[in-house]
Motif scaffolding. Structure first.
Motif, PDB file in Angstrom:
ATOM      1  N   ILE A 119       0.728  -1.287   0.052  1.00 22.68           N
ATOM      2  CA  ILE A 119       0.001  -0.006   0.236  1.00 22.68           C
ATOM      3  C   ILE A 119       0.799   1.207  -0.090  1.00 22.68           C
ATOM      4  O   ILE A 119       1.557   1.518   0.869  1.00 22.68           O
ATOM      5  CB  ILE A 119      -0.913  -0.002   1.192  1.00 22.68           C
ATOM      6  CG1 ILE A 119      -1.725  -1.323   1.522  1.00 22.68           C
ATOM      7  CG2 ILE A 119      -2.108   1.281   1.158  1.00 22.68           C
ATOM      8  CD1 ILE A 119      -2.722  -1.668   0.292  1.00 22.68           C
ATOM      9  N   ILE A 120       0.973   2.168  -1.172  1.00 23.88           N
ATOM     10  CA  ILE A 120       1.772   3.063  -1.347  1.00 23.88           C
ATOM     11  C   ILE A 120       1.091   4.454  -0.521  1.00 23.88           C
ATOM     12  O   ILE A 120       1.723   5.127   0.250  1.00 23.88           O
ATOM     13  CB  ILE A 120       1.924   3.505  -2.521  1.00 23.88           C
ATOM     14  CG1 ILE A 120       2.622   2.516  -3.634  1.00 23.88           C
ATOM     15  CG2 ILE A 120       2.800   4.838  -2.832  1.00 23.88           C
ATOM     16  CD1 ILE A 120       2.537   2.697  -4.902  1.00 23.88           C
ATOM     17  N   ASP A 162       1.338  -0.971   4.385  1.00 27.90           N
ATOM     18  CA  ASP A 162       0.753  -2.319   4.772  1.00 27.90           C
ATOM     19  C   ASP A 162       1.227  -3.153   3.545  1.00 27.90           C
ATOM     20  O   ASP A 162       1.223  -2.636   2.593  1.00 27.90           O
ATOM     21  CB  ASP A 162      -0.587  -2.505   4.932  1.00 27.90           C
ATOM     22  CG  ASP A 162      -1.061  -1.785   6.192  1.00 27.90           C
ATOM     23  OD1 ASP A 162      -0.264  -1.658   7.011  1.00 27.90           O
ATOM     24  OD2 ASP A 162      -2.237  -1.791   6.586  1.00 27.90           O
ATOM     25  N   PHE A 163       1.257  -4.648   3.787  1.00 25.81           N
ATOM     26  CA  PHE A 163       1.556  -5.416   2.784  1.00 25.81           C
ATOM     27  C   PHE A 163       0.592  -6.731   2.804  1.00 25.81           C
ATOM     28  O   PHE A 163       0.351  -7.178   3.812  1.00 25.81           O
ATOM     29  CB  PHE A 163       3.165  -5.890   2.812  1.00 25.81           C
ATOM     30  CG  PHE A 163       3.430  -7.065   1.894  1.00 25.81           C
ATOM     31  CD1 PHE A 163       3.972  -6.515   0.590  1.00 25.81           C
ATOM     32  CD2 PHE A 163       3.272  -8.479   2.074  1.00 25.81           C
ATOM     33  CE1 PHE A 163       4.154  -7.564  -0.396  1.00 25.81           C
ATOM     34  CE2 PHE A 163       3.693  -9.328   1.107  1.00 25.81           C
ATOM     35  CZ  PHE A 163       4.222  -8.752  -0.184  1.00 25.81           C
ATOM     36  N   PHE A 164       0.247  -7.151   1.705  1.00 29.69           N
ATOM     37  CA  PHE A 164      -0.952  -8.141   1.687  1.00 29.69           C
ATOM     38  C   PHE A 164      -0.411  -9.140   0.756  1.00 29.69           C
ATOM     39  O   PHE A 164      -0.230  -8.821  -0.593  1.00 29.69           O
ATOM     40  CB  PHE A 164      -2.495  -7.574   1.406  1.00 29.69           C
ATOM     41  CG  PHE A 164      -2.992  -6.878   2.334  1.00 29.69           C
ATOM     42  CD1 PHE A 164      -3.581  -7.517   3.381  1.00 29.69           C
ATOM     43  CD2 PHE A 164      -2.772  -5.584   2.302  1.00 29.69           C
ATOM     44  CE1 PHE A 164      -4.247  -6.909   4.218  1.00 29.69           C
ATOM     45  CE2 PHE A 164      -3.351  -4.753   3.517  1.00 29.69           C
ATOM     46  CZ  PHE A 164      -3.872  -5.274   4.358  1.00 29.69           C
ATOM     47  N   TYR A 165      -0.262 -10.402   1.076  1.00 34.50           N
ATOM     48  CA  TYR A 165      -0.084 -11.667   0.194  1.00 34.50           C
ATOM     49  C   TYR A 165      -1.423 -11.903  -0.347  1.00 34.50           C
ATOM     50  O   TYR A 165      -2.241 -12.267   0.390  1.00 34.50           O
ATOM     51  CB  TYR A 165       0.910 -12.451   0.654  1.00 34.50           C
ATOM     52  CG  TYR A 165       1.105 -13.724  -0.004  1.00 34.50           C
ATOM     53  CD1 TYR A 165       1.720 -13.633  -1.421  1.00 34.50           C
ATOM     54  CD2 TYR A 165       1.023 -15.104   0.379  1.00 34.50           C
ATOM     55  CE1 TYR A 165       2.277 -14.791  -2.121  1.00 34.50           C
ATOM     56  CE2 TYR A 165       1.165 -16.174  -0.512  1.00 34.50           C
ATOM     57  CZ  TYR A 165       1.896 -15.956  -1.685  1.00 34.50           C
ATOM     58  OH  TYR A 165       2.236 -17.182  -2.287  1.00 34.50           O
ATOM     59  N   VAL A 166      -1.627 -12.250  -1.835  1.00 35.88           N
ATOM     60  CA  VAL A 166      -2.879 -13.002  -1.981  1.00 35.88           C
ATOM     61  C   VAL A 166      -2.759 -14.025  -2.797  1.00 35.88           C
ATOM     62  O   VAL A 166      -2.544 -13.906  -4.417  1.00 35.88           O
ATOM     63  CB  VAL A 166      -3.648 -11.458  -3.053  1.00 35.88           C
ATOM     64  CG1 VAL A 166      -5.183 -11.822  -3.322  1.00 35.88           C
ATOM     65  CG2 VAL A 166      -3.449 -10.122  -1.931  1.00 35.88           C
ATOM     66  N   PRO A 167      -2.590 -15.155  -2.502  1.00 38.90           N
ATOM     67  CA  PRO A 167      -2.383 -16.408  -3.373  1.00 38.90           C
ATOM     68  C   PRO A 167      -3.644 -16.524  -4.353  1.00 38.90           C
ATOM     69  O   PRO A 167      -4.784 -16.048  -3.933  1.00 38.90           O
ATOM     70  CB  PRO A 167      -2.548 -17.481  -2.314  1.00 38.90           C
ATOM     71  CG  PRO A 167      -2.194 -16.766  -0.930  1.00 38.90           C
ATOM     72  CD  PRO A 167      -2.836 -15.424  -1.059  1.00 38.90           C
ATOM     73  N   THR A 178      -7.225   4.196  -2.846  1.00 35.28           N
ATOM     74  CA  THR A 178      -6.151   3.081  -2.463  1.00 35.28           C
ATOM     75  C   THR A 178      -5.053   3.392  -3.688  1.00 35.28           C
ATOM     76  O   THR A 178      -5.299   3.124  -4.812  1.00 35.28           O
ATOM     77  CB  THR A 178      -6.572   1.747  -2.332  1.00 35.28           C
ATOM     78  OG1 THR A 178      -7.544   1.887  -1.408  1.00 35.28           O
ATOM     79  CG2 THR A 178      -5.166   0.942  -1.659  1.00 35.28           C
ATOM     80  N   LEU A 179      -3.744   3.503  -3.475  1.00 37.40           N
ATOM     81  CA  LEU A 179      -2.561   3.478  -4.638  1.00 37.40           C
ATOM     82  C   LEU A 179      -1.927   2.244  -3.989  1.00 37.40           C
ATOM     83  O   LEU A 179      -1.298   2.349  -2.936  1.00 37.40           O
ATOM     84  CB  LEU A 179      -2.070   4.758  -4.491  1.00 37.40           C
ATOM     85  CG  LEU A 179      -1.005   5.047  -5.599  1.00 37.40           C
ATOM     86  CD1 LEU A 179      -1.850   5.065  -6.907  1.00 37.40           C
ATOM     87  CD2 LEU A 179      -0.156   6.241  -5.392  1.00 37.40           C
TER      88      LEU A 179
END
Length: 315
Positions: A119-120, A162-167, A178-179
């Motif tokens: 999330i930039i 924030d960081f999200f891993y999306v399998p 959101t950017l």
């Protein structure tokens, strides 16, 4: 002696796009509905072009096919990763992506799509859809049929950094304001589950892909663990966000001068903030916000200096 390959991004207009790619990065965007910057892409739907050096004017696809030595002879029919910046000026459709096996069978040999988001920037109180609350396929189908989206979809609050891993298989959607920098498998296959009943300029709703979505969705939802690790080195803080099957993703925060050695087959780098320089092989390459480049195999030792915030990935 290799040199870094600076890349020309490709822009995509989207129903949910806006102007943040111009406002935040200074890009020349095609319209006020620009949703995606394909920053580092070897995908036929929007390949990046090299801007510098002996390969200027060549696409990443051409280099992958004819100069595999630049990529450490990494195996695979197609360039494996795709880096995008997404401007979600309004909500994206709720969607899900297939894995490699399903995409190969039903999408003409396309790769599956596991992705991740950094999330930039986002507006105050922003959130995204990450997963769902159904316990079984039957319950999922029933809630979709009854339009119970508020009870079905799982919303998660987000903040810059924030960081999200999306399998593949994860029901997900970016939401308004959101950017995001997205690192993903090089795939353009998306199954829409819900699009808020929006219509285009001609009054038509966008196509949904419910049967395929139900085929590939992970039910019940399971959260993908993100084990963030931070390492301080002279002149740089390195945060490891993901070391997964398809990609590893890091944040490099350079403050001063930092030395690196190219030990991966190749790396993708995007400058999200600041300015500085990359020094390698006696040459200096200026860096500034919004630049994207590839560090090829055989680059050896290099130095970054200045104040830079970068997202770096490799397969």
């Amino acid at each position: 002696m290799s040199e870094p390959l600076f890349l020309e991004p490709v822009f995509k207009e989207r129903i949910w796009g806006g102007t943040a790619l111009r406002d935040q990065f200074g890009y020349e965007i095609p319209s006020n509905r620009t949703g995606e910057c394909w920053a580092i892409s070897g995908h036929p739907n929007g390949p990046s072009t090299v801007k510098n050096g002996e390969f200027a004017g060549k696409t990443l696809i051409e280099l992958w096919e004819n100069h595999r030595d630049l990529f450490g002879h990494y195996p695979g029919k197609v360039f494996p990763l795709l880096t995008k910046i997404l401007d979600a000026n309004s909500d994206l459709s709720v969607q899900v992506h297939p894995d490699d096996a399903y995409a190969n069978q039903y999408e003409n040999g396309e790769l599956g799509k596991t992705e991740c988001w950094y999330i930039i920037d986002c507006k105050e109180g922003a959130e995204l859809v990450y997963g769902h609350h159904a316990k079984s396929k039957e319950e999922f189908i029933r809630m979709v049929d009854e339009g119970k989206w508020d009870s079905l979809l799982r919303k998660v609050p987000i903040h810059p950094g924030d960081f999200f891993y999306v399998p593949s298989g994860t029901i997900h959607a970016l939401c308004e304001g959101t950017l995001v920098l997205e690192t993903q498998q090089s795939s353009d296959t998306t199954y829409r589950v819900y699009d808020y009943d929006r219509t285009d300029a001609n009054g038509n709703k966008r196509e949904l892909h419910l049967q395929k979505a139900i085929d590939v969705a992970t039910i019940p939802h399971t959260d993908a663990a993100v084990r963030k690790e931070t390492e301080e080195k002279p002149g740089v803080t390195i945060t490891t966000f993901a070391k997964e099957k398809y990609f590893s993703v890091y944040k490099w925060e350079v403050d001063g001068a930092a030395r690196f050695s190219q030990t991966e087959p190749f790396q993708l780098a995007s400058v999200l903030d600041g300015e500085g320089a990359l020094k390698v092989g006696g040459k200096t390459y200026p860096l500034k916000k919004g630049m994207h480049f590839l560090l090829p195999s055989g680059l050896g030792d290099f130095e970054l200096e200045g104040r830079l915030s970068m997202i770096v990935s490799h397969p």
